[in-house]
Design a protein around this motif. Structure first.
Motif: not given
Length: 481
Positions: A133-150
């Motif tokens: 989604i445009p302008d949505r920020y996601e940090v990266c969880n290496r352990g779970a291999d998931l994008f998490e909204r921030s």
């Protein structure tokens, strides 16, 4: 007692991260951002953005032997077919392969940490922008291999907004004080972002320019009182949402036992703060604040025992004279030990005139003096003074009056000001005033600061219909050094 200057020194000398360390951090971050831009890390970099206590201006000096952390987001464009783990792993690999940073870098689930031995750490976290989604920020969880909204930028802006309501930067200063309290007491567990959010939630837009946030100790008392009330109404761990990302519970890492412990200790420290703030004796107030913040508070100032307090009162009695032309040493004694050392007779010197108005049957002492120091009578701005605040012989004070704890004087009443000068300088120059003076603008009166001494300002409320005295303020002492 507020002890405003002591809080200022305590923050500057003990709590706040010193400028030398901040300069070193900024130099390190500049080098790190240059490295990331120039290495062969695949993502296209949009920009870097500080977050956490560094961005929020709530970072504090580490305790002896400890390190302080600074957080840095690297905002990047999405890379085709990359998973969340790819962003963190590849950034960690770039640092590990570097001759400069290879022995300083460690890769975690969300970030790569660069450690500068014995002093500081910088955490660099990838944040992907507009992946789905445009302008949505996601940090990266290496352990779970998931994008998490921030929402790091909106969260930082919210804290800035809350700080703006508090006035004089007092929210940030109080947050630093309570992080310091957490670190020196080690009696409760609360991550910094959670603690900062809980404190910021206790400030409202209606608090702007409120007396409840007039200075650091008052803000501390207000925020801790509100936080304790909020916690006591919640016997079980609540959800503490990110104000700009409701799905994020900042209290998720807390156990029920940790929350209960935090709740109990905030209640204890709230009561200690109230006691220190309300204590009218300067020495006992210092001792009470030290119970909270340790011996670094008001460092170098002695806490009077009963015996030394008696000695100070004996000193004052020797400095006083019946004419109120007391020696200059009295000013120093009052500035050091507070007005509690003054005898009652000080407040009624011989040249102080008695009120000429008959007292009404209904008489109130719920009258407050408000004092605003300005550099000149017509200056555009000034600052509110507190009782027992020492001033230099420059500028002057606009005195105003409120009734019933902050209400304006109603129609049908007027104010007369009794200004009583004391001290050898004023008395020698024939300026030992102790009479009554009318207001100048509305209910306000201007007094310049000319003579060294401990001077007294009082407001008297007179009913216009029958010229009877219906109210009188407590003395407001002006200490001119």
């Amino acid at each position: 007692m507020k002890l405003i200057s002591q809080f200022r020194s305590f923050l500057n000398d003990t709590v706040n991260l010193n400028r030398t360390r901040l300069n070193a951090l900024e130099t390190n971050v500049s080098a790190l951002t240059n490295f990331v831009r120039q290495c062969d890390w695949a993502p296209e970099i949009i920009r870097f953005y500080p977050q956490g206590s560094w961005a929020h201006d709530t970072i504090i000096k580490p305790l002896h032997g400890a390190e302080f952390d600074a957080d840095l987001l690297v905002l990047v464009e999405p890379v085709d077919n990359w998973t969340a783990a790819d962003y963190v792993k590849s950034l960690g690999q770039a640092f590990s392969d570097s001759a400069t940073y290879g022995d300083k870098a460690k890769t975690w689930d969300y970030c790569v940490t660069i450690t500068y031995v014995g002093d500081r750490q910088v955490d660099i976290a990838p944040c992907v922008v507009g992946r789905l989604i445009p302008d949505r920020y996601e940090v990266c969880n290496r352990g779970a291999d998931l994008f998490e909204r921030s929402e790091p930028m909106l969260f930082t802006e919210w804290l800035k907004e809350q700080n703006g309501y508090s006035g004089s930067n007092s929210f940030r200063k109080v947050t630093r004080l309570l992080k310091y309290l957490r670190d020196i007491k080690t009696t409760f567990t609360c991550p910094s972002v959670l603690l900062t959010t809980l404190l910021a939630n206790q400030i409202y837009w209606t608090d702007k320019e409120s007396d409840a946030f007039a200075d650091v100790p008052t803000t501390l008392k207000t925020v801790m009182g509100r936080l304790d009330d909020w916690l006591q109404a919640r016997p079980h761990k609540p959800v503490v949402s990110n104000p700009h990302l409701a799905s994020e519970d900042l209290a998720a890492s807390w156990t029920e036992a940790q929350y209960s412990n935090f709740r109990n200790f905030i209640n204890k420290y709230r009561n200690w703060i109230d006691e220190a703030y309300d204590e009218e004796d300067r020495a006992r107030s210092i001792a009470a604040w030290r119970r909270i913040f340790g011996d670094e508070f008001a460092k170098g100032e002695s806490v009077l025992t009963k015996a030394s307090a008696d000695e100070s009162k004996s000193l004052v009695s020797n400095l006083l004279a019946s004419t109120a032309a007391h020696l200059d040493g009295l000013v120093d004694a009052v500035a050091s030990f507070g007005v509690a050392i003054l005898p009652r007779t000080f407040f009624s010197p011989p040249h102080m005139q008695a009120p000429p108005w008959p007292k009404a049957d209904s008489f109130s002492q719920n009258v407050q003096v408000v004092a605003i120091w300005q550099s000149s009578k017509d200056a555009m701005s000034g600052r509110r003074l507190q009782q027992e605040e020492s001033l230099s012989r420059s500028g002057g004070i606009w005195f105003d009056v409120t009734v019933n704890n902050g209400q304006s004087l109603p129609e049908g009443y007027r104010v007369q000001w009794r200004i009583t000068n004391t001290g050898a300088m004023a008395m020698a120059l024939g300026q030992g005033r102790g009479g009554f003076n009318p207001a100048m603008t509305g209910n306000r009166r201007w007094e310049s600061l000319r003579y060294r001494g401990v001077h007294i300002a009082e407001a008297f409320i007179i009913r216009r219909s029958d010229d009877r005295l219906v109210g009188q303020s407590a003395p407001f002492l002006v200490i001119i050094e």
